[in-house]
Design a protein around this motif. Structure first.
Motif, PDB file in Angstrom:
ATOM      1  N   PRO A   9      40.542 -39.338 -23.714  1.00  0.00           N
ATOM      2  CA  PRO A   9      39.968 -38.940 -22.427  1.00  0.00           C
ATOM      3  C   PRO A   9      41.049 -38.400 -21.479  1.00  0.00           C
ATOM      4  O   PRO A   9      41.872 -39.160 -20.971  1.00  0.00           O
ATOM      5  N   HIS A  10      41.037 -37.098 -21.237  1.00  0.00           N
ATOM      6  CA  HIS A  10      42.064 -36.423 -20.441  1.00  0.00           C
ATOM      7  C   HIS A  10      41.437 -35.906 -19.154  1.00  0.00           C
ATOM      8  O   HIS A  10      40.289 -35.477 -19.129  1.00  0.00           O
ATOM      9  N   GLU A  11      42.206 -35.910 -18.082  1.00  0.00           N
ATOM     10  CA  GLU A  11      41.671 -35.471 -16.793  1.00  0.00           C
ATOM     11  C   GLU A  11      41.262 -34.004 -16.799  1.00  0.00           C
ATOM     12  O   GLU A  11      40.424 -33.578 -16.012  1.00  0.00           O
ATOM     13  N   GLY A  12      41.834 -33.209 -17.693  1.00  0.00           N
ATOM     14  CA  GLY A  12      41.492 -31.804 -17.752  1.00  0.00           C
ATOM     15  C   GLY A  12      40.198 -31.528 -18.506  1.00  0.00           C
ATOM     16  O   GLY A  12      39.713 -30.393 -18.478  1.00  0.00           O
ATOM     17  N   ARG A  13      39.647 -32.538 -19.167  1.00  0.00           N
ATOM     18  CA  ARG A  13      38.454 -32.318 -19.987  1.00  0.00           C
ATOM     19  C   ARG A  13      37.250 -33.153 -19.560  1.00  0.00           C
ATOM     20  O   ARG A  13      36.123 -32.828 -19.927  1.00  0.00           O
ATOM     21  N   MET A  14      37.468 -34.255 -18.831  1.00  0.00           N
ATOM     22  CA  MET A  14      36.354 -35.142 -18.463  1.00  0.00           C
ATOM     23  C   MET A  14      36.527 -35.608 -17.031  1.00  0.00           C
ATOM     24  O   MET A  14      37.654 -35.699 -16.520  1.00  0.00           O
ATOM     25  N   ASP A  15      35.405 -35.935 -16.394  1.00  0.00           N
ATOM     26  CA  ASP A  15      35.487 -36.528 -15.062  1.00  0.00           C
ATOM     27  C   ASP A  15      35.825 -38.006 -15.202  1.00  0.00           C
ATOM     28  O   ASP A  15      35.806 -38.578 -16.293  1.00  0.00           O
ATOM     29  N   VAL A  16      36.146 -38.634 -14.084  1.00  0.00           N
ATOM     30  CA  VAL A  16      36.656 -40.002 -14.122  1.00  0.00           C
ATOM     31  C   VAL A  16      35.623 -40.979 -14.671  1.00  0.00           C
ATOM     32  O   VAL A  16      35.974 -41.911 -15.415  1.00  0.00           O
ATOM     33  N   ALA A  17      34.332 -40.786 -14.346  1.00  0.00           N
ATOM     34  CA  ALA A  17      33.309 -41.715 -14.837  1.00  0.00           C
ATOM     35  C   ALA A  17      33.191 -41.657 -16.357  1.00  0.00           C
ATOM     36  O   ALA A  17      33.082 -42.692 -17.029  1.00  0.00           O
ATOM     37  N   THR A  18      33.220 -40.447 -16.921  1.00  0.00           N
ATOM     38  CA  THR A  18      33.134 -40.297 -18.374  1.00  0.00           C
ATOM     39  C   THR A  18      34.351 -40.903 -19.056  1.00  0.00           C
ATOM     40  O   THR A  18      34.225 -41.587 -20.084  1.00  0.00           O
ATOM     41  N   ARG A  19      35.518 -40.664 -18.479  1.00  0.00           N
ATOM     42  CA  ARG A  19      36.743 -41.216 -19.077  1.00  0.00           C
ATOM     43  C   ARG A  19      36.712 -42.739 -19.070  1.00  0.00           C
ATOM     44  O   ARG A  19      37.052 -43.389 -20.071  1.00  0.00           O
TER      45      ARG A  19
ATOM     46  N   GLU B 143      38.863 -41.100  -7.921  1.00  0.00           N
ATOM     47  CA  GLU B 143      37.987 -42.084  -7.292  1.00  0.00           C
ATOM     48  C   GLU B 143      38.117 -42.040  -5.774  1.00  0.00           C
ATOM     49  O   GLU B 143      37.153 -42.270  -5.043  1.00  0.00           O
ATOM     50  N   ALA B 144      39.329 -41.710  -5.290  1.00  0.00           N
ATOM     51  CA  ALA B 144      39.533 -41.610  -3.842  1.00  0.00           C
ATOM     52  C   ALA B 144      38.790 -40.414  -3.255  1.00  0.00           C
ATOM     53  O   ALA B 144      38.279 -40.469  -2.136  1.00  0.00           O
ATOM     54  N   HIS B 145      38.696 -39.310  -4.023  1.00  0.00           N
ATOM     55  CA  HIS B 145      37.997 -38.126  -3.539  1.00  0.00           C
ATOM     56  C   HIS B 145      36.484 -38.320  -3.528  1.00  0.00           C
ATOM     57  O   HIS B 145      35.772 -37.626  -2.800  1.00  0.00           O
ATOM     58  N   GLY B 146      35.962 -39.231  -4.363  1.00  0.00           N
ATOM     59  CA  GLY B 146      34.545 -39.528  -4.370  1.00  0.00           C
ATOM     60  C   GLY B 146      33.734 -38.543  -5.173  1.00  0.00           C
ATOM     61  O   GLY B 146      34.250 -37.690  -5.905  1.00  0.00           O
ATOM     62  N   ALA B 147      32.422 -38.619  -5.031  1.00  0.00           N
ATOM     63  CA  ALA B 147      31.504 -37.847  -5.858  1.00  0.00           C
ATOM     64  C   ALA B 147      31.430 -36.387  -5.471  1.00  0.00           C
ATOM     65  O   ALA B 147      30.857 -35.584  -6.195  1.00  0.00           O
ATOM     66  N   GLY B 148      31.980 -35.984  -4.317  1.00  0.00           N
ATOM     67  CA  GLY B 148      31.874 -34.597  -3.892  1.00  0.00           C
ATOM     68  C   GLY B 148      32.864 -33.676  -4.552  1.00  0.00           C
ATOM     69  O   GLY B 148      32.867 -32.476  -4.273  1.00  0.00           O
ATOM     70  N   ALA B 149      33.740 -34.205  -5.400  1.00  0.00           N
ATOM     71  CA  ALA B 149      34.747 -33.370  -6.043  1.00  0.00           C
ATOM     72  C   ALA B 149      34.099 -32.369  -6.996  1.00  0.00           C
ATOM     73  O   ALA B 149      33.027 -32.607  -7.540  1.00  0.00           O
ATOM     74  N   THR B 150      34.800 -31.250  -7.203  1.00  0.00           N
ATOM     75  CA  THR B 150      34.306 -30.220  -8.117  1.00  0.00           C
ATOM     76  C   THR B 150      34.306 -30.742  -9.545  1.00  0.00           C
ATOM     77  O   THR B 150      35.273 -31.368  -9.970  1.00  0.00           O
ATOM     78  N   PRO B 151      33.238 -30.529 -10.335  1.00  0.00           N
ATOM     79  CA  PRO B 151      33.214 -30.989 -11.730  1.00  0.00           C
ATOM     80  C   PRO B 151      34.371 -30.413 -12.535  1.00  0.00           C
ATOM     81  O   PRO B 151      34.880 -29.340 -12.228  1.00  0.00           O
ATOM     82  N   LYS B 152      34.761 -31.130 -13.589  1.00  0.00           N
ATOM     83  CA  LYS B 152      35.894 -30.704 -14.395  1.00  0.00           C
ATOM     84  C   LYS B 152      35.669 -29.352 -15.051  1.00  0.00           C
ATOM     85  O   LYS B 152      36.597 -28.582 -15.240  1.00  0.00           O
ATOM     86  N   GLN B 153      34.444 -29.068 -15.448  1.00  0.00           N
ATOM     87  CA  GLN B 153      34.196 -27.811 -16.139  1.00  0.00           C
ATOM     88  C   GLN B 153      34.113 -26.633 -15.179  1.00  0.00           C
ATOM     89  O   GLN B 153      33.994 -25.486 -15.601  1.00  0.00           O
ATOM     90  N   GLY B 154      34.187 -26.893 -13.872  1.00  0.00           N
ATOM     91  CA  GLY B 154      34.071 -25.841 -12.876  1.00  0.00           C
ATOM     92  C   GLY B 154      32.802 -26.006 -12.072  1.00  0.00           C
ATOM     93  O   GLY B 154      31.913 -26.782 -12.428  1.00  0.00           O
ATOM     94  N   GLY B 155      32.704 -25.262 -10.958  1.00  0.00           N
ATOM     95  CA  GLY B 155      31.586 -25.447 -10.058  1.00  0.00           C
ATOM     96  C   GLY B 155      30.575 -24.312 -10.106  1.00  0.00           C
ATOM     97  O   GLY B 155      30.664 -23.384 -10.913  1.00  0.00           O
ATOM     98  N   PHE B 156      29.582 -24.428  -9.205  1.00  0.00           N
ATOM     99  CA  PHE B 156      28.523 -23.426  -9.091  1.00  0.00           C
ATOM    100  C   PHE B 156      28.722 -22.622  -7.808  1.00  0.00           C
ATOM    101  O   PHE B 156      29.329 -23.098  -6.837  1.00  0.00           O
ATOM    102  N   ARG B 157      28.162 -21.403  -7.812  1.00  0.00           N
ATOM    103  CA  ARG B 157      28.267 -20.522  -6.655  1.00  0.00           C
ATOM    104  C   ARG B 157      26.915 -20.397  -5.965  1.00  0.00           C
ATOM    105  O   ARG B 157      25.857 -20.459  -6.608  1.00  0.00           O
ATOM    106  N   CYS B 158      26.979 -20.202  -4.670  1.00  0.00           N
ATOM    107  CA  CYS B 158      25.778 -20.027  -3.876  1.00  0.00           C
ATOM    108  C   CYS B 158      25.097 -18.716  -4.257  1.00  0.00           C
ATOM    109  O   CYS B 158      25.752 -17.674  -4.345  1.00  0.00           O
ATOM    110  N   PRO B 159      23.780 -18.715  -4.490  1.00  0.00           N
ATOM    111  CA  PRO B 159      23.093 -17.479  -4.871  1.00  0.00           C
ATOM    112  C   PRO B 159      23.023 -16.463  -3.734  1.00  0.00           C
ATOM    113  O   PRO B 159      22.775 -15.279  -3.971  1.00  0.00           O
TER     114      PRO B 159
END
Length: 725
Positions: A430-440, A461-477
């Motif tokens: 489980p690496h930080e570059g491939r999984m989020d903290v909960a999965t790891r 964990e300090a940044h909380g749930a609002g952090a960008t997902p490890k695989q990347g984020g979504f854009r506003c349509p």
């Protein structure tokens, strides 16, 4: 003349091929390629590629491929550690109740420094996993092969000409010496158990081989020591034990050990002098975590060991005896033969240990077609082994080391600066570059029974749930800014009130991933599909009838797709399809799968740009597939352009000095090399060489190939190759 040289290389007659190339260059034919004609430039590329092959290929009588044969015997830490076998002097062993045993740096360690080189105490090839072969006439029926068919069953080195076991159809070796050593130490007992061991699984196989390598007396003494029926002084190895496998004397717990843990007690696995030895003693004392395994798991492990012991009990040669003892020695050995329960207890202990301490031995395997100028390499798990010293490394989701293998030898390199007193850390998966903290955390807790508190986990964990997902984020349509939040996701721009449900975005992402996967299948199935379609007994192309093309062609041409956006993709795809089957179907069909894959990937990229951020992992996957497709068509500038885009995504995901960026740079170097973009190719080669050497050392096969490419480019004039979007 060039064709003659290529044929000589294919036959393995390297010296004759080199002479043919020299005659070709002296004749002046090669210099005519600079006139600019496309066919002559292609001839020059073929000549340059052939020269590189002549440099890198070895004679048939020389053993396994580059970097895999004896390199591991020549490489080692710059200064050996007398107390930790295989480790450098920069490494020290410590212990405390919270972390257990762990390694620290005794001085500042620079990136790329070799910290540990250790041969596995025991290793077993994983027979159930197959790896893709390079396509060729001889493997078209299957195309996949198990590691046991390509690697020595003792030393794990790659093999071409195998030396098979005379008693079973499974075990194969690289030499008669490996065959003989395996037979003496363990295979004479394993040979009749092939089917049973395959059924019970690799962990049972490793457990059996471990006790066979250790020997009767060593196993018996250690098991009885744990049971309290024999003193620790009796835990020693018979004199006939193979070199490198003698046990240490168990330190008396009552004595004070200056090199012990924080409590002053001796560190488990160390002898009286505080030395940790790579031996069965240290293997036996790896933690089995018996109390943390579920009752169901322990029951299945016990049942498997019971079945194995029952099978062993039917063998007249069990338990194994030393080769050729005298009558008196044989009688003494019979008296000291341990009860079957002792063997069973030891093997059950090892099976439970493997759950947390097994190390997957990996290697890079090439995938693709014979003759491809750009090769795709991926990491595959070849074997399962036990490495007593490497097992001392604790986990971090942001490790400061890289682990690689050559045969059954493991190498631990510093991947970044490790300050004096800092712990040396390895990633268990489980690496930080491939999984989020909960999965790891979930994976580490379920397999290794601990909660990770490394720096990466604490920061996430300090940044909380609002952090960008490890695989990347979504854009506003609406405004294309980044979306944030949980559900629904809101636009990060204060001036934009747009909100999108997470379910809608994930559904859109899933559909896109399916189409990207389809494009990848087109690229991988290219050779098989065109071979069937261009068969001389089938002059008419029949795309909708059977064979590998039926599924994706019907899907591609069906009138009703899920959305209006998909209908535009259909129209984009059908035009090139009808055009490709125009005047010369047989000739154009050789490029049809790649053409279709490119059109589908370009459409996927346009859709992805509407709702995915530029650093999303799927964006990188699309760019990488496009680079592969253009490279297969020989369009090197376009291939390089897409690989540069893929590099940006990989760097954003994993960092500028990661293993992943090294592999991506290696692919870009190959593309630029084949496109004769000499200046940029040399620059990229040097970057790739630096990153890969950092993680795998200078003897790595890819590093040496990069060096050969750079040497070849130094003799070739640069051709103008402009960037293409």
């Amino acid at each position: 003349m060039l064709r003659k040289a290529e044929c000589l290389m294919a036959l393995g007659r390297r010296q004759e091929a080199a002479l043919a190339i020299r005659d070709l260059e002296q004749s002046g034919a090669a210099q005519q390629a600079s006139t600019g004609a496309p066919d002559l430039q292609a001839l020059q590329r073929r000549l340059s590629h052939l020269k590189a092959r002549v440099r890198e290929d070895k004679a048939p009588t020389e053993a396994p491929p580059l970097g895999a044969a004896h390199a591991s015997e020549e490489v080692g830490p710059r200064a050996k550690n007398e107390r930790i076998p295989g480790a450098s002097l920069s490494v020290s062993l410590c212990s405390d109740p919270s972390r257990g045993r762990y390694l620290i740096a005794t001085e500042d360690v620079l990136p790329g420094e070799l910290l540990v080189k250790e041969e596995a105490f025991v290793s077993v090839l994983n027979p159930g996993e197959t790896v893709g072969l390079r396509c060729g006439p001889e493997v078209q029926q299957d195309g996949r092969v198990a590691p046991g068919d390509r690697h020595c069953h003792r030393c794990l080195k790659p093999i071409v000409a195998t030396v098979p076991c005379q008693g079973c159809s499974y075990a194969k070796y690289c030499s008669e010496q490996c065959q003989q050593l395996a037979w003496e130490h363990y295979h004479r007992m394993e040979c009749p158990l092939g089917g049973t061991l395959l059924t019970l699984g690799v962990f049972c196989h490793v457990a059996l081989r471990t006790v066979l390598l250790a020997g009767l007396q060593a196993v018996s003494n250690l098991v009885k020591t744990v049971q309290g029926t024999v003193s620790s002084e009796a835990a020693s190895v018979p004199d006939e034990q193979p070199p490198g496998q003698k046990l240490n004397t168990w330190a008396d717990p009552a004595e004070s050990n200056p090199r012990g843990g924080a409590s002053g007690a001796p560190i488990p696995g160390c002898d009286r002098d505080g030395s940790y030895q790579s031996s069965y003693y240290t293997v036996f004392h790896l933690l089995p975590h018996t109390e943390k395994h579920s009752p169901e798991h322990k029951f299945l492990c016990g049942l498997s060991i019971l079945a194995l012991c029952r099978k062993l009990g039917d063998d007249d040669d069990w338990p194994p005896q030393a080769q050729g003892p005298s009558a008196q020695e044989a009688a003494l050995a019979t008296e000291r033969t341990p009860e079957p329960s002792v063997w069973a207890e030891a093997m059950l202990r090892h099976v439970l240990q493997l759950h947390c301490n097994a190390q997957g031995v990996t290697a890079l395997q090439e995938a693709g077609s014979e003759g491809d100028l750009v090769t795709e390499r991926r990491q595959v798990r070849l074997a399962t082994g036990l490495f007593p010293t490497i097992s001392l490394l604790n986990h971090s989701c942001r490790p400061n080391t890289s682990l690689s293998f050559r045969g059954s030898v493991g190498f631990v390199y510093a991947s970044r600066l490790i300050a004096r007193g800092q712990e040396i850390l390895h990633c268990y998966g489980p690496h930080e570059g491939r999984m989020d903290v909960a999965t790891r955390q979930q994976k580490l807790r379920s397999q290794y029974f601990f909660d990770c508190h490394c720096q990466a986990c604490q920061e996430e964990e300090a940044h909380g749930a609002g952090a960008t997902p490890k695989q990347g984020g979504f854009r506003c349509p609406t405004c294309k800014a980044t979306l944030q939040g949980l559900d629904p996701l809101g636009c990060s721009s204060r001036s934009c009130p747009a909100q999108v449900s997470r379910a809608h975005l994930l559904g859109q992402l899933g559909d896109l991933q399916q189409r990207v996967e389809t494009a990848g299948e087109l690229l991988r199935g290219d050779r098989t599909a065109t071979r069937w379609l261009c068969h001389p007994q089938r002059p008419e192309p029949a795309l909708s009838v059977g064979r590998p093309w039926r599924g994706w062609t019907a899907w591609l041409l069906q009138p009703g797709w899920q959305s209006s956006h998909d209908e535009s993709i259909v129209s984009d795809m059908c035009g090139p399809l009808r055009h490709s089957l125009g005047s010369d179907p047989k000739a154009s069909l050789t490029q049809l799968p790649r053409t279709l894959a490119i059109q589908l990937l370009l459409a996927c990229r346009r859709e992805a740009e509407d709702f995915l951020t530029s650093e999303h992992v799927l964006m990188g996957e699309i760019e990488d597939h496009l680079a592969q497709a253009y490279a297969s068509l020989g369009d090197w500038p376009r291939s390089a352009a897409h690989l540069r885009n893929s590099l940006q995504v990989v760097e954003a995901q994993h960092g500028p000095a990661s293993v992943e960026i090294g592999h991506e740079l290696f692919k870009l170097a190959q593309v630029l090399f084949n496109g004769f973009a000499v200046t940029e190719a040399v620059s990229v080669i040097e970057k790739a060489e630096k990153v890969l050497s950092l993680h795998f050392g200078p003897e790595n096969e890819q590093v040496q190939e990069l060096q050969q490419m750079k040497a070849c480019l130094s003799e070739v004039p640069s051709l103008p190759v402009g960037p293409t979007a």
